[in-house]
Scaffold this motif. Structure first.
Motif, mmCIF file in Angstrom:
data_model
loop_
_atom_site.group_PDB
_atom_site.id
_atom_site.type_symbol
_atom_site.label_atom_id
_atom_site.label_comp_id
_atom_site.label_asym_id
_atom_site.label_seq_id
_atom_site.Cartn_x
_atom_site.Cartn_y
_atom_site.Cartn_z
ATOM 1 N N LEU A 157 45.146 35.196 38.358
ATOM 2 C CA LEU A 157 46.465 34.965 37.778
ATOM 3 C C LEU A 157 46.317 34.484 36.339
ATOM 4 O O LEU A 157 46.880 33.477 35.935
ATOM 5 C CB LEU A 157 47.262 33.955 38.631
ATOM 6 N N GLY A 158 45.525 35.201 35.578
ATOM 7 C CA GLY A 158 45.444 34.870 34.157
ATOM 8 C C GLY A 158 46.796 34.983 33.485
ATOM 9 O O GLY A 158 47.077 34.300 32.490
ATOM 10 N N ALA A 159 47.658 35.846 34.025
ATOM 11 C CA ALA A 159 49.016 36.019 33.492
ATOM 12 C C ALA A 159 49.983 35.074 34.185
ATOM 13 O O ALA A 159 50.937 35.483 34.831
ATOM 14 C CB ALA A 159 49.461 37.470 33.670
ATOM 15 N N HIS A 160 49.708 33.766 34.034
ATOM 16 C CA HIS A 160 50.597 32.730 34.578
ATOM 17 C C HIS A 160 51.647 32.379 33.524
ATOM 18 O O HIS A 160 52.840 32.497 33.756
ATOM 19 C CB HIS A 160 49.765 31.513 34.978
ATOM 20 N N VAL A 161 51.193 31.948 32.378
ATOM 21 C CA VAL A 161 52.023 31.811 31.176
ATOM 22 C C VAL A 161 51.145 32.136 29.980
ATOM 23 O O VAL A 161 49.916 32.219 30.099
ATOM 24 C CB VAL A 161 52.625 30.390 31.011
ATOM 25 N N VAL A 162 51.748 32.292 28.811
ATOM 26 C CA VAL A 162 50.992 32.521 27.581
ATOM 27 C C VAL A 162 50.575 31.158 27.024
ATOM 28 O O VAL A 162 51.420 30.268 26.871
ATOM 29 C CB VAL A 162 51.844 33.277 26.546
ATOM 30 N N PRO A 163 49.294 30.954 26.740
ATOM 31 C CA PRO A 163 48.874 29.687 26.145
ATOM 32 C C PRO A 163 49.626 29.409 24.843
ATOM 33 O O PRO A 163 49.981 30.343 24.102
ATOM 34 C CB PRO A 163 47.379 29.886 25.887
ATOM 35 N N ARG A 173 46.622 41.544 25.986
ATOM 36 C CA ARG A 173 45.427 42.377 25.791
ATOM 37 C C ARG A 173 44.186 41.667 26.322
ATOM 38 O O ARG A 173 43.307 42.299 26.930
ATOM 39 C CB ARG A 173 45.261 42.719 24.305
ATOM 40 N N LEU A 174 44.108 40.337 26.103
ATOM 41 C CA LEU A 174 42.964 39.576 26.600
ATOM 42 C C LEU A 174 42.926 39.586 28.132
ATOM 43 O O LEU A 174 41.877 39.823 28.741
ATOM 44 C CB LEU A 174 43.039 38.138 26.087
ATOM 45 N N VAL A 175 44.077 39.324 28.756
ATOM 46 C CA VAL A 175 44.139 39.273 30.218
ATOM 47 C C VAL A 175 43.764 40.615 30.823
ATOM 48 O O VAL A 175 43.009 40.689 31.807
ATOM 49 C CB VAL A 175 45.549 38.845 30.684
ATOM 50 N N ALA A 176 44.311 41.698 30.258
ATOM 51 C CA ALA A 176 44.082 43.036 30.811
ATOM 52 C C ALA A 176 42.720 43.604 30.423
ATOM 53 O O ALA A 176 42.324 44.651 30.948
ATOM 54 C CB ALA A 176 45.186 43.984 30.343
ATOM 55 N N GLY A 177 42.000 42.899 29.547
ATOM 56 C CA GLY A 177 40.715 43.391 29.069
ATOM 57 C C GLY A 177 39.574 42.466 29.441
ATOM 58 O O GLY A 177 39.087 42.459 30.578
ATOM 59 N N GLU A 178 39.142 41.643 28.487
ATOM 60 C CA GLU A 178 37.956 40.813 28.667
ATOM 61 C C GLU A 178 38.094 39.829 29.832
ATOM 62 O O GLU A 178 37.149 39.629 30.611
ATOM 63 C CB GLU A 178 37.670 40.049 27.369
ATOM 64 N N MET A 179 39.272 39.218 29.979
ATOM 65 C CA MET A 179 39.445 38.241 31.046
ATOM 66 C C MET A 179 39.380 38.909 32.423
ATOM 67 O O MET A 179 38.728 38.401 33.350
ATOM 68 C CB MET A 179 40.772 37.491 30.878
ATOM 69 N N LEU A 180 40.043 40.024 32.570
ATOM 70 C CA LEU A 180 39.994 40.766 33.829
ATOM 71 C C LEU A 180 38.568 41.179 34.158
ATOM 72 O O LEU A 180 38.115 41.050 35.313
ATOM 73 C CB LEU A 180 40.895 41.989 33.739
ATOM 74 N N GLU A 181 37.844 41.654 33.171
ATOM 75 C CA GLU A 181 36.463 42.087 33.397
ATOM 76 C C GLU A 181 35.605 40.932 33.910
ATOM 77 O O GLU A 181 34.775 41.101 34.818
ATOM 78 C CB GLU A 181 35.882 42.651 32.107
ATOM 79 N N ALA A 182 35.813 39.718 33.360
ATOM 80 C CA ALA A 182 35.025 38.561 33.773
ATOM 81 C C ALA A 182 35.436 38.044 35.147
ATOM 82 O O ALA A 182 34.596 37.515 35.898
ATOM 83 C CB ALA A 182 35.172 37.444 32.734
ATOM 84 N N CYS A 183 36.712 38.206 35.488
ATOM 85 C CA CYS A 183 37.239 37.608 36.715
ATOM 86 C C CYS A 183 37.233 38.537 37.919
ATOM 87 O O CYS A 183 37.201 38.072 39.062
ATOM 88 C CB CYS A 183 38.670 37.126 36.465
ATOM 89 N N ARG A 205 53.688 45.215 34.019
ATOM 90 C CA ARG A 205 53.192 46.522 34.448
ATOM 91 C C ARG A 205 51.815 46.806 33.829
ATOM 92 O O ARG A 205 50.914 47.343 34.494
ATOM 93 C CB ARG A 205 54.202 47.602 34.057
ATOM 94 N N GLU A 206 51.629 46.463 32.565
ATOM 95 C CA GLU A 206 50.352 46.713 31.891
ATOM 96 C C GLU A 206 49.212 45.948 32.552
ATOM 97 O O GLU A 206 48.135 46.501 32.812
ATOM 98 C CB GLU A 206 50.457 46.317 30.410
ATOM 99 N N ILE A 207 49.443 44.680 32.851
ATOM 100 C CA ILE A 207 48.382 43.851 33.439
ATOM 101 C C ILE A 207 48.087 44.277 34.878
ATOM 102 O O ILE A 207 46.921 44.402 35.285
ATOM 103 C CB ILE A 207 48.780 42.365 33.376
ATOM 104 N N LEU A 208 49.119 44.519 35.657
ATOM 105 C CA LEU A 208 48.906 44.938 37.041
ATOM 106 C C LEU A 208 48.184 46.284 37.100
ATOM 107 O O LEU A 208 47.281 46.478 37.929
ATOM 108 C CB LEU A 208 50.232 45.029 37.785
ATOM 109 N N THR A 209 48.578 47.200 36.248
ATOM 110 C CA THR A 209 47.952 48.514 36.237
ATOM 111 C C THR A 209 46.463 48.400 35.911
ATOM 112 O O THR A 209 45.618 49.060 36.534
ATOM 113 C CB THR A 209 48.661 49.440 35.229
ATOM 114 N N ALA A 210 46.138 47.529 34.950
ATOM 115 C CA ALA A 210 44.731 47.310 34.605
ATOM 116 C C ALA A 210 43.980 46.696 35.783
ATOM 117 O O ALA A 210 42.833 47.075 36.074
ATOM 118 C CB ALA A 210 44.620 46.414 33.370
ATOM 119 N N GLY A 211 44.613 45.752 36.464
ATOM 120 C CA GLY A 211 43.974 45.120 37.612
ATOM 121 C C GLY A 211 43.723 46.092 38.748
ATOM 122 O O GLY A 211 42.649 46.096 39.363
#
Length: 395
Positions: A157-163, A173-183, A205-211
Motif C-alpha cells: 500500500l505504497g499508495a496510501h497518501v502522497v508524502p 511514478r515512484l510507487v508504480a515503478g521503483e517502489m513496486l519493484e522493491a516491494c 488505475r495506473e498503480i493497480l495496473t502496474a501491480g
C-alpha cells in the motif's frame, strides 16, 4: 496433538459451508491440520483424541482481510480531538508515517506481533497485513518484510497518501515503478487509497495496473469518505475486494453485485470516526458478497477485535447475526480468494474457535465480552496461553 482429534459435545456448529451452514448437536474431526469430517455427533467417527466442547458453539476462525499492523507511534490526541467534534479527514496518516520511518525493525516487529496475538486470542486465525506507513522505497519494503513473518497475506500500500515533501505525479511514478519493484517480492496484493485527498481514479488505475502486471492481486480502499470512482475501478480491474464502501451510488452497488469483487465493510472505522456506517443491507439485498474486517490501524480504527466488528455490523449496519458471522469468516476468505479458510468443510484448514456461548449469536448479543474459549490454528490447540501463542504461528 498427534493423530486425529474429535471435537464433540458441540451445541451448535457453524460450518460456513453454504451446503450446510449450521449443525446442532455436532462433532468435528481434525486430521493432519485439516478438517476431516463434520456432522451430527451421533454419526461421528472414532478418533485418537477427544475434546469435549461442553455444549458450546463452534465456528471457523475469523478471516480479517483488511488490517494495517506494521507501524509505530500513537494517535490518541487525534482520537480525542474527533471525540470532541473535529471531523476525520485521513490526514493523520502522515503522523504515523513519520513515527514508522523513525522506528527500528525490532520495534515495528514487536508491535505487529503483539497485535497479531491480540487477534488470535479473539478468534482471528487469518489476517491480511498492509504496508502504507513507510511511503519510501526502503521503508515500504522493510514493513512488508516484517509482515511476511506474520502472515501469508501481505499487501503493498505504497499508495496510501502522497508524502508531504513530494509532488503527486512524481510519487505515483515512484510507487508504480521503483517502489513496486522493491516491494513485490514481499507482497501478494497491491492496494490504493482511492479517495479525495489521496489518489484519484486515473492514479489508482495506473498503480493497480502496474501491480497486477508485476503479478500482484488488486485490492482498493474505495468510497470511504465520499462517492467516487474507487468501487467501479475495483470491479473493472477484477480486484478481489473494494474496502470501506461507505458512500455508494446505485451504479456502485450494481457493479459489486454483478462482479466477483467483494464489498469489505470496516465498521470499526465508522465507530472511531463518528461517520455514517455502510449500508450492508443494501449490498446484501442486491446480491453482493460482503466481508467484515477490523481495519486495525492507529488512526481511524484501533481495534483488533473481529467480535466487536460483528456486533457493530448487527447493531449499526442492519445485518443479521448469521450474515455477520458469515461475512467475518467465509466473506473474508472470499475477499482474499482463499478456499482453505473461512469455513469448516472437509479439506479446509482446521482453524476452529470454540465459543463460551451456546450460539454465535452471542457475539452480537453480548458485545465486549471475551467469548473465545479455545482456538485451534491449523489443527494445533493453543491451550497453554492463548495470549502468547507459539512464535512460529503464521496467520
Amino acid at each position: 496433538m498427534t493423530g486425529t482429534t474429535l471435537i464433540d459435545g458441540i451445541g451448535l456448529l457453524y460450518t460456513g459451508d453454504p451446503e450446510r451452514e449450521e449443525i446442532p448437536d455436532a462433532a468435528l474431526v481434525i486430521d493432519d491440520g485439516l478438517v476431516a469430517w463434520a456432522g451430527p455427533a451421533s454419526q461421528a467417527p472414532d478418533a485418537d483424541e477427544r475434546v469435549d466442547a461442553g455444549g458450546r458453539a463452534v465456528i471457523p476462525g475469523f478471516v480479517d482481510s483488511h488490517a494495517h499492523l506494521v507501524f509505530a507511534g500513537d494517535r490518541t490526541a487525534e482520537f480525542q480531538a474527533r471525540m470532541s467534534g473535529e471531523p476525520y479527514t485521513g490526514g493523520g496518516i502522515r503522523t504515523t508515517v513519520a513515527a514508522t520511518r523513525g522506528a527500528g525493525d525490532a520495534e515495528l516487529a514487536t508491535r505487529a506481533f503483539g497485535l497479531v496475538n491480540e487477534m488470535l486470542a479473539q478468534g482471528t486465525t487469518t489476517v491480511e497485513i498492509k504496508s502504507g506507513y513507510g511511503l519510501s522505497v526502503e521503508d515500504e519494503r522493510r514493513c512488508l518484510e516484517i509482515a511476511t513473518a506474520l502472515t501469508d497475506e501481505t499487501t503493498f500500500l505504497g499508495a496510501h497518501v502522497v508524502p508531504s515533501d513530494m509532488d503527486a505525479d512524481a510519487y505515483v511514478r515512484l510507487v508504480a515503478g521503483e517502489m513496486l519493484e522493491a516491494c513485490a517480492p514481499y507482497a501478494k496484493w497491491v492496494d490504493v487509497f482511492c479517495e479525495r485527498g489521496a489518489f484519484d481514479g486515473d492514479q489508482t488505475r495506473e498503480i493497480l495496473t502496474a501491480g497486477v502486471k508485476a503479478g500482484l492481486g488488486a485490492r482498493v480502499h474505495a468510497n470511504q469518505l465520499t462517492e467516487g470512482p474507487g468501487v467501479r475501478i475495483a470491479c473493472e480491474l477484477g480486484a478481489a475486494s473494494a474496502d470501506h464502501c461507505t458512500h455508494l451510488a446505485p451504479a456502485d452497488v450494481d457493479a459489486l453485485a454483478s462482479s466477483g469483487t467483494v464489498a469489505t465493510l470496516l465498521p470499526g472505522a465508522e465507530f472511531s470516526t463518528r461517520s455514517p456506517y455502510p449500508d450492508a443491507r443494501r449490498l446484501l439485498d442486491a446480491g453482493a458478497t460482503v466481508a467484515l474486517a477490523t481495519d486495525c490501524n492507529p488512526g481511524s480504527s484501533f481495534t483488533s477485535s473481529m467480535p466487536f466488528c460483528v456486533a457493530l455490523a448487527v447493531r449499526e449496519m442492519r445485518m443479521t447475526p448469521l450474515e455477520a458471522i458469515r461475512a467475518a469468516t467465509y466473506g473474508g476468505a472470499r475477499a482474499l480468494r482463499r478456499t482453505d479458510v473461512g469455513w469448516l468443510r472437509r479439506g479446509a484448514r482446521a482453524d476452529v474457535v470454540i465459543l463460551d456461548a451456546p450460539s454465535y449469536v452471542h457475539l452480537a448479543y453480548r458485545p465486549g465480552v471475551p467469548l473465545v474459549h479455545q482456538v485451534f490454528h491449523g489443527g494445533l490447540l493453543l491451550e497453554e496461553d492463548i495470549h502468547n501463542p507459539p512464535s512460529d504461528v503464521v496467520l
